[in-house]
Write a protein that holds these residues in place. Structure first.
Motif, PDB file in Angstrom:
ATOM      1  N   MET A  47      85.851  49.987  28.460  1.00  0.00           N
ATOM      2  CA  MET A  47      84.627  49.230  28.727  1.00  0.00           C
ATOM      3  C   MET A  47      84.350  49.123  30.225  1.00  0.00           C
ATOM      4  N   GLU A  48      85.399  49.050  31.016  1.00  0.00           N
ATOM      5  CA  GLU A  48      85.224  49.048  32.470  1.00  0.00           C
ATOM      6  C   GLU A  48      84.580  50.364  32.922  1.00  0.00           C
ATOM      7  N   GLY A  49      85.011  51.475  32.313  1.00  0.00           N
ATOM      8  CA  GLY A  49      84.428  52.773  32.615  1.00  0.00           C
ATOM      9  C   GLY A  49      82.961  52.834  32.222  1.00  0.00           C
ATOM     10  N   ILE A  50      82.619  52.283  31.063  1.00  0.00           N
ATOM     11  CA  ILE A  50      81.226  52.264  30.616  1.00  0.00           C
ATOM     12  C   ILE A  50      80.366  51.464  31.592  1.00  0.00           C
ATOM     13  N   ARG A  51      80.844  50.287  31.994  1.00  0.00           N
ATOM     14  CA  ARG A  51      80.076  49.457  32.939  1.00  0.00           C
ATOM     15  C   ARG A  51      79.870  50.172  34.273  1.00  0.00           C
ATOM     16  N   ASN A  52      80.931  50.769  34.788  1.00  0.00           N
ATOM     17  CA  ASN A  52      80.828  51.454  36.076  1.00  0.00           C
ATOM     18  C   ASN A  52      79.945  52.695  36.000  1.00  0.00           C
TER      19      ASN A  52
END
Length: 95
Positions: A47-52
């Motif tokens: 999810m951190e990757g999706i946000r970034n």
């Protein structure tokens, strides 16, 4: 790193990269869904990757909109295609 301390660095990076790539693709093809996903409060690397990715896509999109006409990618591609077509005029195709 995330709250899950039992995850290895390699797995964290792999999940983050997969999330970033998926998030970038979503931002390109389904921006509304990408925005909704980026608002999910989750501490996973995915999810951190999706946000970034969503943030990065927005930055790139804003950068393209501020470029002068002659530097925009789509215009350059059109100019190059037109130039190639002009060069090919009058030539016979080799079969």
């Amino acid at each position: 790193m995330s709250n899950e301390q039992n995850i290895t660095q390699d797995q964290y990076e792999s999940d983050y990269i997969r999330g970033f790539e998926d998030g970038y693709d979503l931002s390109l093809w389904e921006p509304d869904i990408a925005k909704m996903l980026s608002q999910i409060k989750s501490d996973t690397p995915y999810m951190e990757g999706i946000r970034n990715a969503n943030i990065e896509f927005d930055k790139e999109l804003a950068g393209k909109e501020t470029l002068p006409d002659f530097l925009r990618t789509d215009r350059l591609e059109t100019m190059l295609n037109n130039r190639e077509q002009e060069q090919d005029k009058g030539r016979e195709l080799e079969i």
